[in-house]
Design a protein around this motif. Structure first.
Motif, PDB file in Angstrom:
ATOM      1  N   CYS A   3      20.041 -11.495  -6.331  1.00  0.00           N
ATOM      2  CA  CYS A   3      18.958 -10.757  -6.992  1.00  0.00           C
ATOM      3  C   CYS A   3      17.797 -10.495  -6.038  1.00  0.00           C
ATOM      4  CB  CYS A   3      18.494 -11.471  -8.247  1.00  0.00           C
ATOM      5  SG  CYS A   3      17.716 -13.057  -7.958  1.00  0.00           S
ATOM      6  N   GLN A   4      17.820 -11.118  -4.849  1.00  0.00           N
ATOM      7  CA  GLN A   4      16.756 -10.857  -3.884  1.00  0.00           C
ATOM      8  C   GLN A   4      17.210 -11.234  -2.476  1.00  0.00           C
ATOM      9  OE1 GLN A   4      12.960 -13.188  -3.629  1.00  0.00           O
ATOM     10  NE2 GLN A   4      12.141 -11.284  -4.498  1.00  0.00           N
ATOM     11  N   VAL A   5      16.791 -10.423  -1.521  1.00  0.00           N
ATOM     12  CA  VAL A   5      17.001 -10.690  -0.098  1.00  0.00           C
ATOM     13  C   VAL A   5      15.635 -10.652   0.557  1.00  0.00           C
ATOM     14  CG1 VAL A   5      18.023  -9.832   2.049  1.00  0.00           C
ATOM     15  CG2 VAL A   5      19.280  -9.619  -0.087  1.00  0.00           C
ATOM     16  N   GLY A   6      15.342 -11.675   1.346  1.00  0.00           N
ATOM     17  CA  GLY A   6      14.085 -11.703   2.082  1.00  0.00           C
ATOM     18  C   GLY A   6      14.347 -11.635   3.571  1.00  0.00           C
ATOM     19  N   LEU A   7      13.599 -10.803   4.271  1.00  0.00           N
ATOM     20  CA  LEU A   7      13.743 -10.654   5.715  1.00  0.00           C
ATOM     21  C   LEU A   7      12.392 -10.891   6.367  1.00  0.00           C
ATOM     22  CD1 LEU A   7      15.481  -7.528   4.753  1.00  0.00           C
ATOM     23  CD2 LEU A   7      16.631  -8.846   6.475  1.00  0.00           C
ATOM     24  N   THR A   8      12.363 -11.721   7.404  1.00  0.00           N
ATOM     25  CA  THR A   8      11.136 -11.999   8.140  1.00  0.00           C
ATOM     26  C   THR A   8      11.390 -11.824   9.630  1.00  0.00           C
ATOM     27  OG1 THR A   8      10.420 -13.579   6.458  1.00  0.00           O
ATOM     28  CG2 THR A   8       9.330 -13.715   8.597  1.00  0.00           C
ATOM     29  N   ASN A   9      10.574 -10.997  10.259  1.00  0.00           N
ATOM     30  CA  ASN A   9      10.656 -10.696  11.693  1.00  0.00           C
ATOM     31  C   ASN A   9      12.020 -10.141  12.087  1.00  0.00           C
ATOM     32  OD1 ASN A   9       8.022 -11.463  12.244  1.00  0.00           O
ATOM     33  ND2 ASN A   9       8.577 -13.570  12.687  1.00  0.00           N
ATOM     34  N   PHE A  10      12.655  -9.429  11.189  1.00  0.00           N
ATOM     35  CA  PHE A  10      13.997  -8.891  11.427  1.00  0.00           C
ATOM     36  C   PHE A  10      13.932  -7.371  11.513  1.00  0.00           C
ATOM     37  CE2 PHE A  10      18.329  -7.623  10.358  1.00  0.00           C
ATOM     38  CZ  PHE A  10      19.084  -8.526  11.091  1.00  0.00           C
ATOM     39  N   LYS A  34      17.022   0.923   5.683  1.00  0.00           N
ATOM     40  CA  LYS A  34      18.180   0.888   4.780  1.00  0.00           C
ATOM     41  C   LYS A  34      19.371   0.194   5.444  1.00  0.00           C
ATOM     42  CE  LYS A  34      18.207   5.347   4.543  1.00  0.00           C
ATOM     43  NZ  LYS A  34      17.109   5.704   5.440  1.00  0.00           N
ATOM     44  N   SER A  35      19.714   0.627   6.638  1.00  0.00           N
ATOM     45  CA  SER A  35      20.844   0.028   7.350  1.00  0.00           C
ATOM     46  C   SER A  35      20.549  -1.405   7.757  1.00  0.00           C
ATOM     47  CB  SER A  35      21.191   0.847   8.596  1.00  0.00           C
ATOM     48  OG  SER A  35      21.644   2.121   8.226  1.00  0.00           O
ATOM     49  N   THR A  36      19.296  -1.703   8.049  1.00  0.00           N
ATOM     50  CA  THR A  36      18.908  -3.056   8.446  1.00  0.00           C
ATOM     51  C   THR A  36      19.223  -4.060   7.352  1.00  0.00           C
ATOM     52  OG1 THR A  36      17.215  -2.281   9.967  1.00  0.00           O
ATOM     53  CG2 THR A  36      16.949  -4.509   9.113  1.00  0.00           C
TER      54      THR A  36
END
Length: 150
Positions: A3-10, A34-36
């Motif tokens: 239900c959630q994806v978190g990205l940091t410094n990516f 989007k692709s990331t």
């Protein structure tokens, strides 16, 4: 279900939590990430499939995606400390809990395996509890063919 994806410094994301639904469409301008998002999920899966996620960290180059080295995926203006992380949250389980797992790694500009920054696997939410790591996973690459005269 995730239900959630978190990205940091990516890559393009300094810090971003992305809510997911049973059907989620990623839309936006070119180079907006989007692709990331898809590459991050595929990278976690290939790291899991090869055993790197459980024992070492992230495998940046493998069967699903080839992301290069740490310098290729670090955000241009990283949050202080430069730690990179991906987090997952699943839908509410039978006990009313929201399973979560974080996968932080230490930045290595030349590494194609980024080493875990901590004991990142929460015992209450092992990777196997997320459908990303289940048997029904499929990843279709967006291979682009350049224009050619035939």
């Amino acid at each position: 279900m995730l239900c959630q994806v978190g990205l940091t410094n990516f890559k393009v994301f300094r810090h971003q939590d992305i809510d997911l639904a049973p059907l989620t469409l990623l839309a936006g301008l070119n180079s907006s990430g989007k692709s990331t998002v898809m590459q991050a999920l595929a990278m976690l899966r290939q790291s899991y499939d090869t055993g790197f996620l459980q024992n070492h960290g992230w495998l940046l180059n493998g069967e699903l995606v080839e992301l290069g080295s740490g310098s290729d995926i670090l955000h241009d203006n990283p949050i202080e400390g430069g730690e990179m992380s991906l987090t997952l949250a699943d839908s509410v389980d039978k006990a009313g809990e929201i399973p979560r797992a974080g996968f932080p790694v230490k930045y290595d500009p030349k590494g194609d395996v980024l080493v875990s920054a901590s004991d990142h696997l929460n015992p209450s939410s092992p990777p196997e509890s997320f459908n990303l790591f289940g048997t029904g996973f499929q990843y279709l690459r967006a291979d682009r063919v350049t224009p050619a005269v035939t």
